[in-house]
Design a protein around this motif. Structure first.
Motif, PDB file in Angstrom:
ATOM      1  N   GLY A   1      10.350   6.198  -3.091  1.00 35.08           N
ATOM      2  CA  GLY A   1       9.119   5.888  -4.059  1.00 35.08           C
ATOM      3  C   GLY A   1       7.638   5.704  -3.618  1.00 35.08           C
ATOM      4  N   ALA A   2       7.395   5.984  -2.888  1.00 28.95           N
ATOM      5  CA  ALA A   2       6.172   4.479  -1.937  1.00 28.95           C
ATOM      6  C   ALA A   2       5.068   5.350  -1.351  1.00 28.95           C
ATOM      7  CB  ALA A   2       6.998   3.518  -0.581  1.00 28.95           C
ATOM      8  N   GLY A   3       5.725   7.259  -1.463  1.00 23.94           N
ATOM      9  CA  GLY A   3       4.240   7.490  -0.920  1.00 23.94           C
ATOM     10  C   GLY A   3       5.249   9.405  -1.444  1.00 23.94           C
ATOM     11  N   VAL A   4       3.700  10.055  -0.564  1.00 22.28           N
ATOM     12  CA  VAL A   4       4.115  11.343  -0.655  1.00 22.28           C
ATOM     13  C   VAL A   4       4.422  11.723   1.148  1.00 22.28           C
ATOM     14  CG1 VAL A   4       3.175  13.505  -1.114  1.00 22.28           C
ATOM     15  CG2 VAL A   4       3.169  11.551  -2.429  1.00 22.28           C
TER      16      VAL A   4
ATOM     17  N   LEU B   1      -2.667   8.205  -4.783  1.00 24.21           N
ATOM     18  CA  LEU B   1      -4.159   6.555  -5.678  1.00 24.21           C
ATOM     19  C   LEU B   1      -4.192   6.649  -7.223  1.00 24.21           C
ATOM     20  CD1 LEU B   1      -6.926   7.271  -3.140  1.00 24.21           C
ATOM     21  CD2 LEU B   1      -5.697   5.334  -3.250  1.00 24.21           C
ATOM     22  N   ASP B   2      -3.636   7.706  -7.855  1.00 23.25           N
ATOM     23  CA  ASP B   2      -3.723   7.666  -9.251  1.00 23.25           C
ATOM     24  C   ASP B   2      -2.334   7.622  -9.810  1.00 23.25           C
ATOM     25  OD1 ASP B   2      -6.334   8.322  -8.590  1.00 23.25           O
ATOM     26  OD2 ASP B   2      -6.030  11.003  -8.632  1.00 23.25           O
ATOM     27  N   ASP B   3      -1.151   7.978  -8.898  1.00 23.83           N
ATOM     28  CA  ASP B   3      -0.061   7.371  -9.795  1.00 23.83           C
ATOM     29  C   ASP B   3       0.754   6.335  -9.603  1.00 23.83           C
ATOM     30  OD1 ASP B   3       2.191   7.442 -10.797  1.00 23.83           O
ATOM     31  OD2 ASP B   3       2.914   9.379  -9.605  1.00 23.83           O
ATOM     32  N   PRO B   4       0.181   4.849 -10.251  1.00 27.52           N
ATOM     33  CA  PRO B   4       1.485   3.917 -10.942  1.00 27.52           C
ATOM     34  C   PRO B   4       2.992   3.604  -9.663  1.00 27.52           C
ATOM     35  CG  PRO B   4       0.768   4.899 -12.722  1.00 27.52           C
ATOM     36  CD  PRO B   4      -0.062   5.184 -11.410  1.00 27.52           C
ATOM     37  N   ALA B   5       3.607   4.775  -9.957  1.00 25.50           N
ATOM     38  CA  ALA B   5       4.645   4.951  -9.861  1.00 25.50           C
ATOM     39  C   ALA B   5       4.991   4.161  -8.305  1.00 25.50           C
ATOM     40  CB  ALA B   5       5.354   6.113  -9.911  1.00 25.50           C
ATOM     41  N   HIS B   6       4.038   4.908  -7.132  1.00 21.85           N
ATOM     42  CA  HIS B   6       3.580   5.211  -5.926  1.00 21.85           C
ATOM     43  C   HIS B   6       3.707   3.996  -5.528  1.00 21.85           C
ATOM     44  CE1 HIS B   6       4.758   9.463  -4.956  1.00 21.85           C
ATOM     45  NE2 HIS B   6       2.959   9.716  -5.812  1.00 21.85           N
ATOM     46  N   ARG B   7       2.585   3.433  -6.229  1.00 23.39           N
ATOM     47  CA  ARG B   7       1.801   2.149  -5.971  1.00 23.39           C
ATOM     48  C   ARG B   7       3.124  -0.035  -5.610  1.00 23.39           C
ATOM     49  NH1 ARG B   7      -2.104  -0.328  -3.947  1.00 23.39           N
ATOM     50  NH2 ARG B   7      -3.183   1.943  -4.559  1.00 23.39           N
ATOM     51  N   ARG B   8       3.207   0.829  -7.460  1.00 23.13           N
ATOM     52  CA  ARG B   8       4.800   0.044  -7.777  1.00 23.13           C
ATOM     53  C   ARG B   8       6.840  -0.191  -7.049  1.00 23.13           C
ATOM     54  NH1 ARG B   8       4.255   1.982 -12.808  1.00 23.13           N
ATOM     55  NH2 ARG B   8       5.752   3.404 -12.575  1.00 23.13           N
ATOM     56  N   ALA B   9       6.600   1.160  -6.649  1.00 19.59           N
ATOM     57  CA  ALA B   9       7.284   1.169  -5.230  1.00 19.59           C
ATOM     58  C   ALA B   9       7.235   0.309  -3.850  1.00 19.59           C
ATOM     59  CB  ALA B   9       7.288   2.838  -5.023  1.00 19.59           C
ATOM     60  N   ALA B  10       5.860   0.879  -3.578  1.00 24.04           N
ATOM     61  CA  ALA B  10       4.796   0.095  -2.369  1.00 24.04           C
ATOM     62  C   ALA B  10       5.474  -1.536  -2.291  1.00 24.04           C
ATOM     63  CB  ALA B  10       3.901   0.250  -1.931  1.00 24.04           C
ATOM     64  N   ARG B  11       4.669  -2.266  -4.087  1.00 20.31           N
ATOM     65  CA  ARG B  11       5.116  -3.345  -4.128  1.00 20.31           C
ATOM     66  C   ARG B  11       6.809  -3.962  -4.119  1.00 20.31           C
ATOM     67  NH1 ARG B  11      -0.180  -3.681  -8.607  1.00 20.31           N
ATOM     68  NH2 ARG B  11      -1.773  -3.522  -5.793  1.00 20.31           N
TER      69      ARG B  11
ATOM     70  N   LEU C   1       0.518  -2.007   0.246  1.00 18.23           N
ATOM     71  CA  LEU C   1       0.103   0.343  -0.015  1.00 18.23           C
ATOM     72  C   LEU C   1       1.334   1.201  -0.146  1.00 18.23           C
ATOM     73  CD1 LEU C   1      -2.976  -1.018   2.867  1.00 18.23           C
ATOM     74  CD2 LEU C   1      -2.621  -0.948   0.092  1.00 18.23           C
ATOM     75  N   PRO C   2       1.300   2.284  -1.084  1.00 17.53           N
ATOM     76  CA  PRO C   2       1.225   2.956  -1.096  1.00 17.53           C
ATOM     77  C   PRO C   2       0.995   4.686   0.439  1.00 17.53           C
ATOM     78  CG  PRO C   2      -0.027   3.192  -2.793  1.00 17.53           C
ATOM     79  CD  PRO C   2      -0.126   2.437  -1.858  1.00 17.53           C
ATOM     80  N   LEU C   3       1.658   4.765   1.043  1.00 17.21           N
ATOM     81  CA  LEU C   3       1.456   5.777   1.736  1.00 17.21           C
ATOM     82  C   LEU C   3       1.258   7.600   1.410  1.00 17.21           C
ATOM     83  CD1 LEU C   3       3.445   3.475   3.090  1.00 17.21           C
ATOM     84  CD2 LEU C   3       1.694   4.557   4.546  1.00 17.21           C
ATOM     85  N   VAL C   4       0.663   8.535   2.595  1.00 16.76           N
ATOM     86  CA  VAL C   4       0.471   9.403   2.779  1.00 16.76           C
ATOM     87  C   VAL C   4       1.312   9.724   3.978  1.00 16.76           C
ATOM     88  CG1 VAL C   4      -0.493  11.718   3.119  1.00 16.76           C
ATOM     89  CG2 VAL C   4      -1.438  10.183   1.514  1.00 16.76           C
ATOM     90  N   VAL C   5       2.497  10.609   4.722  1.00 20.46           N
ATOM     91  CA  VAL C   5       3.667  10.190   5.464  1.00 20.46           C
ATOM     92  C   VAL C   5       3.382  11.630   6.374  1.00 20.46           C
ATOM     93  CG1 VAL C   5       4.798   9.525   7.213  1.00 20.46           C
ATOM     94  CG2 VAL C   5       4.108   8.427   4.592  1.00 20.46           C
ATOM     95  N   ALA C   6       2.766  12.323   7.195  1.00 23.14           N
ATOM     96  CA  ALA C   6       2.583  13.471   7.683  1.00 23.14           C
ATOM     97  C   ALA C   6       3.497  13.055   9.534  1.00 23.14           C
ATOM     98  CB  ALA C   6       1.550  13.873   8.562  1.00 23.14           C
ATOM     99  N   PRO C   7       4.514  12.550   9.596  1.00 22.77           N
ATOM    100  CA  PRO C   7       5.514  12.678  10.927  1.00 22.77           C
ATOM    101  C   PRO C   7       4.927  14.253  11.892  1.00 22.77           C
ATOM    102  CG  PRO C   7       6.771  13.716   8.955  1.00 22.77           C
ATOM    103  CD  PRO C   7       5.250  13.576   8.316  1.00 22.77           C
ATOM    104  N   VAL C   8       5.014  13.248  13.313  1.00 15.71           N
ATOM    105  CA  VAL C   8       4.301  14.511  13.775  1.00 15.71           C
ATOM    106  C   VAL C   8       5.785  14.532  14.330  1.00 15.71           C
ATOM    107  CG1 VAL C   8       3.750  14.844  16.032  1.00 15.71           C
ATOM    108  CG2 VAL C   8       2.900  13.188  14.340  1.00 15.71           C
ATOM    109  N   ARG C   9       7.079  13.349  15.298  1.00 14.46           N
ATOM    110  CA  ARG C   9       8.103  14.029  16.382  1.00 14.46           C
ATOM    111  C   ARG C   9       9.224  12.851  15.800  1.00 14.46           C
ATOM    112  NH1 ARG C   9       3.759  13.109  19.663  1.00 14.46           N
ATOM    113  NH2 ARG C   9       3.723  15.013  20.366  1.00 14.46           N
TER     114      ARG C   9
END
Length: 446
Positions: free
Chosen positions: A360-363, A383-393, A338-346
């Motif tokens: 390349g697996a997320g933003v 969700l729309d750019d297949p490159a993120h899903r390819r990297a996740a896989r 699964l690709p990710l959107v990551v909002a780091p806290v600390r």
């Protein structure tokens, strides 16, 4: 085999999977740490020796309240000065007692349970590091060397007050370091031309050597052979969280939104931005929000909201994950491709978020100043750019090849018992170059 762990869910869960595999092979296992916090996290019937309860455990809620609003270097200093070092002091007597009572052949110490290596050295036990976050393997203090020096000073002071010799780092075993990730996510062992990620131990190679998924490029630096990149370790976990499975919409992409166990209460400004982004995507995306009810506010009907969700069971039904960058959540998502959107806290989360982005697996997005339009664009991208899903896989494949708990158990079984004492014979272990280079032997200690 004795597991020494802090009272943190993400640090305990991988040990449960490894312990289950060891038990299936006929080994005896036990845990030691703050019992009041650990007991609900461990499988029923687990053998648990109390260490670090009392005053340290009583102050957990107070510490969490003070830590919750800290960011950046302030949060890191607080973690070491107010949590990890005091926890090590509090756990030392109980870990000693656990070793004497359980008589393990090998000790497995979480990277943040510093009492474990101190006791292992005192009793002449070989010990393995359990690294449930990859932050320490990416030169985390390169940009803030004074902070790195400050952490090293805190560790040196702990060694001195415990009566342990100087010149070694209890975060890194010289015998075995179990890393619950792979170089496909973490990257190589550091840039050429230095002494490796921790001041020694890496070497230049023409192609990646080591676990599957390692980056293969000329001049890359590989990790020492006693670093075992086993990938995530999944096992049965106690869970009392029901879930309304019937509400999942098969006609829309499904995205889990979670800030993890410790950071969920920091989302007062983040959750409203998530709700606004969800509204803009409601025709094609269903968000499943795991958040406290008083902070989530009025959740629209097109979303699913629960305070807690059965995350591992839910992941196979998802298309992406929006999270805080906690190492376990990130690796669990990537283990399902699964690709990710990551909002780091600390803490280590900005490092993990950078790893995801660079792989390349997320933003990566902002947490403290999150905007609905930014979250909208990021979710649409993964969700729309297949490159993120390819990297996740690609990372998913490296995790599967690494072996998880099976490989971790294999490596632990190869550690020869080395404790000395009644009924035991001494085995000396030569130390490879790198952190933690002092050999295990009996010594005067805490």
């Amino acid at each position: 085999m004795l597991f020494v762990v802090p009272p943190l869910v993400g640090h305990v869960n991988p040990t449960i999977a490894v312990a289950a595999e060891l038990t299936a092979r006929g080994h005896q296992v036990a845990w030691t740490g703050p019992a009041a916090a650990l007991a609900p996290l461990l499988p029923a019937g687990s053998l648990l020796y109390a260490a670090g309860d009392g005053d340290a455990a009583d102050s957990t809620d107070v510490l969490h309240g003070r830590w919750r609003d800290l960011r950046g270097i302030a949060a890191l200093r607080f973690l070491w000065a107010e949590v990890l070092i005091p926890l090590a002091r509090a756990m030392l007597p109980g870990v000693h007692t656990a070793v004497e009572a359980f008589a393990p052949d090998v000790l497995v110490a979480d990277q943040q349970a510093l009492a474990g290596p101190l006791v292992a050295r005192r009793h002449g036990l070989p010990w393995a590091t359990s690294a449930t976050t990859s932050a320490e393997f990416t030169r985390p203090f390169d940009g803030v060397p004074k902070v790195g020096e400050w952490v090293a000073q805190r560790i040196a002071a702990l060694l001195a007050e415990s009566g342990a010799p100087s010149g070694w780092d209890p975060r890194f075993s010289p015998h075995l370091v179990l890393v619950f990730s792979t170089p496909a996510l973490i990257g190589d062992g550091g840039p050429p031309g230095d002494d490796g990620p921790f001041g020694g131990g890496a070497h230049v190679s023409g192609a990646a050597d080591g676990p599957p998924g390692a980056a293969a490029r000329p001049g890359a630096r590989s990790y020492p052979p006693h670093y075992a990149f086993v990938g995530p370790a999944f096992g049965a976990r106690p869970s009392a969280h029901a879930f309304p499975w019937h509400r999942l919409d098969p006609g829309r992409a499904r995205v889990l939104v979670s800030l993890g166990t410790l950071n969920r209460e920091a989302g007062a400004r983040f959750y409203p931005a998530v709700l606004r982004a969800a509204d803009a995507l409601a025709d094609r995306v269903q968000l499943i929000l795991a958040a406290p009810g008083d902070l989530a506010g009025a959740v629209p009907d097109h979303m699913v909201h629960q305070e807690y969700v059965p995350q591992l069971a839910l992941l196979p039904h998802l298309d992406a994950v929006l999270c805080h960058g906690g190492h376990n959540t990130v690796c669990e998502a990537l283990a399902h491709g699964l690709p990710l959107v990551v909002a780091p806290v600390r803490d280590d989360q900005p490092i993990v978020a950078r790893q995801v982005s660079e792989a390349g697996a997320g933003v990566r997005v902002r947490f403290g100043r999150a905007r609905a339009d930014e979250l909208h664009r990021a979710l649409a991208a993964v969700l729309d750019d297949p490159a993120h899903r390819r990297a996740a896989r690609r990372i998913q494949a490296s995790f599967a090849a690494a072996g998880g708990s099976l490989t971790a158990a294999d490596r632990l079984e190869k550690l020869p018992p080395g404790a000395t004492g009644p009924g035991r014979s001494a085995v000396r272990h030569p130390a490879p170059p790198g952190p933690g280079t002092a050999p295990t032997e009996n010594e005067k200690g805490p």
